[in-house]
Design a protein around this motif. Structure first.
Motif, PDB file in Angstrom:
ATOM      1  N   PHE A  25       9.426  -8.676  -3.751  1.00 22.23           N
ATOM      2  CA  PHE A  25       9.634  -7.903  -4.973  1.00 22.23           C
ATOM      3  C   PHE A  25      10.914  -7.065  -4.893  1.00 22.23           C
ATOM      4  O   PHE A  25      11.648  -6.953  -5.874  1.00 22.23           O
ATOM      5  CB  PHE A  25       8.414  -7.025  -5.271  1.00 22.23           C
ATOM      6  CG  PHE A  25       7.247  -7.802  -5.806  1.00 22.23           C
ATOM      7  CD1 PHE A  25       7.234  -8.243  -7.115  1.00 22.23           C
ATOM      8  CD2 PHE A  25       6.173  -8.113  -4.998  1.00 22.23           C
ATOM      9  CE1 PHE A  25       6.161  -8.979  -7.621  1.00 22.23           C
ATOM     10  CE2 PHE A  25       5.094  -8.840  -5.483  1.00 22.23           C
ATOM     11  CZ  PHE A  25       5.091  -9.276  -6.798  1.00 22.23           C
ATOM     12  N   ALA A  26      11.191  -6.493  -3.721  1.00 17.92           N
ATOM     13  CA  ALA A  26      12.426  -5.717  -3.548  1.00 17.92           C
ATOM     14  C   ALA A  26      13.656  -6.618  -3.690  1.00 17.92           C
ATOM     15  O   ALA A  26      14.679  -6.198  -4.251  1.00 17.92           O
ATOM     16  CB  ALA A  26      12.425  -5.020  -2.185  1.00 17.92           C
ATOM     17  N   THR A  27      13.570  -7.841  -3.210  1.00 15.85           N
ATOM     18  CA  THR A  27      14.678  -8.788  -3.341  1.00 15.85           C
ATOM     19  C   THR A  27      14.913  -9.139  -4.804  1.00 15.85           C
ATOM     20  O   THR A  27      16.061  -9.197  -5.263  1.00 15.85           O
ATOM     21  CB  THR A  27      14.404 -10.048  -2.499  1.00 15.85           C
ATOM     22  OG1 THR A  27      14.277  -9.649  -1.128  1.00 15.85           O
ATOM     23  CG2 THR A  27      15.508 -11.064  -2.637  1.00 15.85           C
ATOM     24  N   ARG A  44       4.437 -13.890 -14.334  1.00 14.67           N
ATOM     25  CA  ARG A  44       3.518 -13.527 -13.242  1.00 14.67           C
ATOM     26  C   ARG A  44       4.231 -12.661 -12.200  1.00 14.67           C
ATOM     27  O   ARG A  44       4.429 -13.066 -11.062  1.00 14.67           O
ATOM     28  CB  ARG A  44       2.898 -14.765 -12.608  1.00 14.67           C
ATOM     29  CG  ARG A  44       1.959 -15.483 -13.557  1.00 14.67           C
ATOM     30  CD  ARG A  44       1.204 -16.611 -12.908  1.00 14.67           C
ATOM     31  NE  ARG A  44       0.606 -16.295 -11.638  1.00 14.67           N
ATOM     32  CZ  ARG A  44      -0.590 -15.723 -11.452  1.00 14.67           C
ATOM     33  NH1 ARG A  44      -1.312 -15.366 -12.474  1.00 14.67           N
ATOM     34  NH2 ARG A  44      -1.046 -15.508 -10.236  1.00 14.67           N
ATOM     35  N   PHE A  45       4.535 -11.447 -12.573  1.00 14.60           N
ATOM     36  CA  PHE A  45       5.269 -10.565 -11.676  1.00 14.60           C
ATOM     37  C   PHE A  45       4.334  -9.500 -11.108  1.00 14.60           C
ATOM     38  O   PHE A  45       3.235  -9.815 -10.661  1.00 14.60           O
ATOM     39  CB  PHE A  45       6.475  -9.984 -12.435  1.00 14.60           C
ATOM     40  CG  PHE A  45       7.589  -9.489 -11.552  1.00 14.60           C
ATOM     41  CD1 PHE A  45       8.130 -10.288 -10.569  1.00 14.60           C
ATOM     42  CD2 PHE A  45       8.115  -8.220 -11.729  1.00 14.60           C
ATOM     43  CE1 PHE A  45       9.163  -9.838  -9.763  1.00 14.60           C
ATOM     44  CE2 PHE A  45       9.157  -7.764 -10.939  1.00 14.60           C
ATOM     45  CZ  PHE A  45       9.677  -8.564  -9.952  1.00 14.60           C
ATOM     46  N   HIS A  46       4.737  -8.264 -11.110  1.00  9.47           N
ATOM     47  CA  HIS A  46       3.996  -7.239 -10.381  1.00  9.47           C
ATOM     48  C   HIS A  46       2.605  -6.954 -10.932  1.00  9.47           C
ATOM     49  O   HIS A  46       1.682  -6.698 -10.159  1.00  9.47           O
ATOM     50  CB  HIS A  46       4.820  -5.962 -10.262  1.00  9.47           C
ATOM     51  CG  HIS A  46       4.999  -5.195 -11.532  1.00  9.47           C
ATOM     52  ND1 HIS A  46       5.598  -5.720 -12.663  1.00  9.47           N
ATOM     53  CD2 HIS A  46       4.644  -3.932 -11.851  1.00  9.47           C
ATOM     54  CE1 HIS A  46       5.610  -4.803 -13.608  1.00  9.47           C
ATOM     55  NE2 HIS A  46       5.040  -3.706 -13.138  1.00  9.47           N
ATOM     56  N   LEU A  47       2.410  -7.032 -12.245  1.00  7.71           N
ATOM     57  CA  LEU A  47       1.068  -6.803 -12.780  1.00  7.71           C
ATOM     58  C   LEU A  47       0.103  -7.882 -12.305  1.00  7.71           C
ATOM     59  O   LEU A  47      -1.067  -7.607 -12.043  1.00  7.71           O
ATOM     60  CB  LEU A  47       1.084  -6.737 -14.308  1.00  7.71           C
ATOM     61  CG  LEU A  47       1.865  -5.581 -14.938  1.00  7.71           C
ATOM     62  CD1 LEU A  47       1.726  -5.622 -16.457  1.00  7.71           C
ATOM     63  CD2 LEU A  47       1.459  -4.235 -14.387  1.00  7.71           C
ATOM     64  N   SER A  48       0.595  -9.098 -12.177  1.00  7.37           N
ATOM     65  CA  SER A  48      -0.244 -10.190 -11.671  1.00  7.37           C
ATOM     66  C   SER A  48      -0.631  -9.951 -10.220  1.00  7.37           C
ATOM     67  O   SER A  48      -1.766 -10.219  -9.822  1.00  7.37           O
ATOM     68  CB  SER A  48       0.483 -11.528 -11.803  1.00  7.37           C
ATOM     69  OG  SER A  48       0.666 -11.850 -13.154  1.00  7.37           O
ATOM     70  N   ARG A  59      -7.946  -3.969  -3.383  1.00  3.75           N
ATOM     71  CA  ARG A  59      -6.813  -3.190  -2.871  1.00  3.75           C
ATOM     72  C   ARG A  59      -5.895  -2.848  -4.027  1.00  3.75           C
ATOM     73  O   ARG A  59      -5.517  -3.718  -4.798  1.00  3.75           O
ATOM     74  CB  ARG A  59      -6.040  -3.995  -1.830  1.00  3.75           C
ATOM     75  CG  ARG A  59      -6.883  -4.328  -0.619  1.00  3.75           C
ATOM     76  CD  ARG A  59      -6.142  -5.110   0.450  1.00  3.75           C
ATOM     77  NE  ARG A  59      -5.079  -4.296   0.999  1.00  3.75           N
ATOM     78  CZ  ARG A  59      -3.783  -4.650   0.997  1.00  3.75           C
ATOM     79  NH1 ARG A  59      -3.412  -5.801   0.494  1.00  3.75           N
ATOM     80  NH2 ARG A  59      -2.885  -3.870   1.511  1.00  3.75           N
ATOM     81  N   GLU A  60      -5.543  -1.555  -4.123  1.00  2.00           N
ATOM     82  CA  GLU A  60      -4.586  -1.128  -5.143  1.00  2.00           C
ATOM     83  C   GLU A  60      -3.194  -1.136  -4.552  1.00  2.00           C
ATOM     84  O   GLU A  60      -2.950  -0.514  -3.531  1.00  2.00           O
ATOM     85  CB  GLU A  60      -4.941   0.263  -5.668  1.00  2.00           C
ATOM     86  CG  GLU A  60      -5.606   0.172  -7.017  1.00  2.00           C
ATOM     87  CD  GLU A  60      -5.761   1.481  -7.708  1.00  2.00           C
ATOM     88  OE1 GLU A  60      -4.784   1.947  -8.319  1.00  2.00           O
ATOM     89  OE2 GLU A  60      -6.878   1.995  -7.649  1.00  2.00           O
ATOM     90  N   ILE A  61      -2.310  -1.859  -5.202  1.00  2.00           N
ATOM     91  CA  ILE A  61      -0.915  -1.931  -4.782  1.00  2.00           C
ATOM     92  C   ILE A  61      -0.110  -1.046  -5.731  1.00  2.00           C
ATOM     93  O   ILE A  61      -0.174  -1.215  -6.941  1.00  2.00           O
ATOM     94  CB  ILE A  61      -0.386  -3.385  -4.830  1.00  2.00           C
ATOM     95  CG1 ILE A  61      -1.278  -4.319  -4.003  1.00  2.00           C
ATOM     96  CG2 ILE A  61       1.065  -3.439  -4.377  1.00  2.00           C
ATOM     97  CD1 ILE A  61      -1.335  -4.020  -2.523  1.00  2.00           C
ATOM     98  N   ASP A  62       0.653  -0.122  -5.168  1.00  2.00           N
ATOM     99  CA  ASP A  62       1.466   0.791  -5.972  1.00  2.00           C
ATOM    100  C   ASP A  62       2.842   0.181  -6.186  1.00  2.00           C
ATOM    101  O   ASP A  62       3.619   0.040  -5.245  1.00  2.00           O
ATOM    102  CB  ASP A  62       1.587   2.141  -5.272  1.00  2.00           C
ATOM    103  CG  ASP A  62       2.429   3.140  -6.056  1.00  2.00           C
ATOM    104  OD1 ASP A  62       2.798   2.851  -7.217  1.00  2.00           O
ATOM    105  OD2 ASP A  62       2.714   4.213  -5.497  1.00  2.00           O
ATOM    106  N   PHE A  63       3.123  -0.183  -7.432  1.00  5.30           N
ATOM    107  CA  PHE A  63       4.431  -0.723  -7.782  1.00  5.30           C
ATOM    108  C   PHE A  63       5.257   0.290  -8.568  1.00  5.30           C
ATOM    109  O   PHE A  63       6.177  -0.081  -9.289  1.00  5.30           O
ATOM    110  CB  PHE A  63       4.284  -2.015  -8.586  1.00  5.30           C
ATOM    111  CG  PHE A  63       4.047  -3.236  -7.736  1.00  5.30           C
ATOM    112  CD1 PHE A  63       5.060  -3.741  -6.936  1.00  5.30           C
ATOM    113  CD2 PHE A  63       2.820  -3.870  -7.747  1.00  5.30           C
ATOM    114  CE1 PHE A  63       4.853  -4.872  -6.164  1.00  5.30           C
ATOM    115  CE2 PHE A  63       2.603  -5.000  -6.974  1.00  5.30           C
ATOM    116  CZ  PHE A  63       3.624  -5.497  -6.179  1.00  5.30           C
TER     117      PHE A  63
END
Length: 166
Positions: A25-27, A44-48, A59-63
């Motif tokens: 994602f950083a790339t 299908r990016f970070h929300l996916s 697991r909650e991922i903080d974006f």
């Protein structure tokens, strides 16, 4: 991250692959930084990734860091949804071209995922359009997206310039 069809990647990564997924994602964010005037459509990016990780691994991922980088670049989210009663017809249309038709056996999974994506979109810092595509009218949907982007300034790069990134 795995060499098999429908294998793991930056959306459905295993817990031990989280650092690698975040680097992906950083790339992407760095690429967006470098090409701020390019028109991007990212599926299908970070929300996916957030939805999958919550549903599959609790697991909650903080974006927040990612949205902080996307916001100055003018990124917007278009969340395509459909009414639950239209999922059966959508499945019938999809089955003849699907490489993995058994994934459509339980439409409840898709309805639950849609509800979760709606919740995540409401939490997003980015401008969000929830687009009902139940009628399968793609030209009309494209028109609604274009009108929304025009009304929100999403068709042009923000005047503030580009975000810095590493």
């Amino acid at each position: 991250f795995s060499p098999t069809p429908w294998g793991r990647g930056p959306i459905n990564f295993a817990p031990e692959e989280e650092a690698r997924a975040m680097e992906v994602f950083a790339t992407w964010a760095r690429l967006f930084d470098l090409l701020p005037h390019y028109s991007w459509i990212v599926d299908r990016f970070h929300l996916s990734a957030q939805a999958f990780q919550l549903a599959a691994n609790d697991r909650e991922i903080d974006f927040g860091w990612l949205e902080d980088r996307l916001l100055p670049l003018g990124f917007h989210v278009v969340l395509c949804v459909r009414r639950p009663e239209t999922f059966e017809a959508a499945r019938a249309a999809r089955l003849p071209v699907s490489g993995k038709p058994d994934q459509y056996d339980d439409l409840g999974v898709f309805i639950a995922e849609q509800d979760l994506l709606r919740t995540l979109a409401r939490r997003s810092r980015l401008p969000v359009l929830e687009l009902d595509i139940s009628d399968d009218d793609v030209p009309a949907a494209a028109g609604r997206v274009a009108d929304w982007l025009e009304s929100t300034g999403g068709l042009w790069a923000p005047e503030a310039g580009t975000a810095s990134g590493a």
